[in-house]
Design a protein around this motif. Structure first.
Motif, PDB file in Angstrom:
ATOM      1  N   MET A   1       0.859  -1.133  -0.129  1.00  0.00           N
ATOM      2  CA  MET A   1      -0.091   0.160   0.029  1.00  0.00           C
ATOM      3  C   MET A   1       0.987   1.178  -0.064  1.00  0.00           C
ATOM      4  N   ASP A   2       0.390   2.231  -0.756  1.00  0.00           N
ATOM      5  CA  ASP A   2       1.115   3.269  -0.818  1.00  0.00           C
ATOM      6  C   ASP A   2       0.579   4.632   0.074  1.00  0.00           C
ATOM      7  N   LEU A   3       1.172   4.981   0.981  1.00  0.00           N
ATOM      8  CA  LEU A   3       0.868   6.019   1.928  1.00  0.00           C
ATOM      9  C   LEU A   3       0.234   7.601   1.314  1.00  0.00           C
ATOM     10  N   ALA A   4       0.789   7.549   0.196  1.00  0.00           N
ATOM     11  CA  ALA A   4       0.304   8.700  -0.796  1.00  0.00           C
ATOM     12  C   ALA A   4      -1.275   8.432  -1.166  1.00  0.00           C
ATOM     13  N   ASP A   5      -1.737   7.349  -0.951  1.00  0.00           N
ATOM     14  CA  ASP A   5      -3.094   7.061  -1.475  1.00  0.00           C
ATOM     15  C   ASP A   5      -3.914   7.011  -0.120  1.00  0.00           C
ATOM     16  N   TRP A 100      -3.389   0.334   6.702  1.00  0.00           N
ATOM     17  CA  TRP A 100      -2.714   1.621   6.916  1.00  0.00           C
ATOM     18  C   TRP A 100      -1.886   1.636   8.068  1.00  0.00           C
ATOM     19  N   THR A 103       1.117  -0.232   7.511  1.00  0.00           N
ATOM     20  CA  THR A 103       2.097   0.381   6.375  1.00  0.00           C
ATOM     21  C   THR A 103       3.064   1.380   7.104  1.00  0.00           C
ATOM     22  N   ALA A 107       6.991   1.807   7.674  1.00  0.00           N
ATOM     23  CA  ALA A 107       7.617   2.926   7.043  1.00  0.00           C
ATOM     24  C   ALA A 107       8.223   3.464   8.152  1.00  0.00           C
TER      25      ALA A 107
END
Ligand code: URA
Length: 178
Positions: A1-5, A100, A103, A107
């Motif tokens: 998952m991309d935290l930017a999303d 999230w 993630t 990170a």
């Protein structure tokens, strides 16, 4: 998952009533990661976690017991969107948001975790028991140690002895080497 999303997440119905996704704030390599329950009204409006009265109490207790100011740790919530009328997040909402949180933990690579309140204690450490039984115990997320404590809203409602218990829990966290 991309935290930017994360700011555009639609994984649960809280996305329909929120104003802002409250991702979290603090330095990327902070050592301590604090996880609360969910944004309240002020956090939903401003996009920052723990800025209301509960947050101010928590920040003060962390400063007094751990010697850390807010800019020295990362602070987020188990659920990133405000539940309507500040109700407790549903188990399904915590579950939708958990990827999230995972993630973020991966990170940020924290050295210590502080879970604040029952919802966060369960989400972070997987406790089955409630916070009255789990606060102050050393627990782990993966190999990252931490402690759970009461939510500061309980202290605001419940008087000075909840604050004393929170202080003792923070000292248990400090004994992990913060
Ligand atoms: N309570 C929480 O658990 N988190 C916030 O961000 C604000 C209040």
């Amino acid at each position: 998952m991309d935290l930017a999303d994360l700011p555009s997440c639609r994984a649960c119905a809280l996305s329909e009533t929120r104003q802002r996704v409250v991702v979290g704030s603090g330095p990327a390599a902070s050592g301590l990661l604090v996880v609360g329950e969910a944004p309240g009204r002020h956090e939903d409006e401003g996009g920052e976690p723990f800025v209301g009265r509960s947050g101010q109490l928590l920040v003060r207790l962390i400063s007094e017991e751990l010697g850390l100011v807010r800019a020295q740790y990362f602070i987020t919530n188990a659920v990133k969107c405000r539940p309507p009328h500040n109700r407790t997040p549903r188990v399904s909402e915590v579950a939708s948001c958990r990827p999230w949180l995972e993630t973020q933990i991966v990170a940020l690579r924290p050295r210590w975790l502080l879970a604040v309140g029952n919802v966060a204690a369960r989400a972070v450490f997987g406790f089955d028991d409630g916070i009255s039984r789990t606060h102050g115990l050393v627990a782990h997320w993966g190999d990252v140690p931490g402690v759970a404590t009461y939510h500061p809203a309980a202290a605001l409602r419940g008087g000075p002895n909840v604050v004393d218990v929170m202080r003792a829990d923070l000292r248990a966290l400090r004994s992990l080497g913060i």
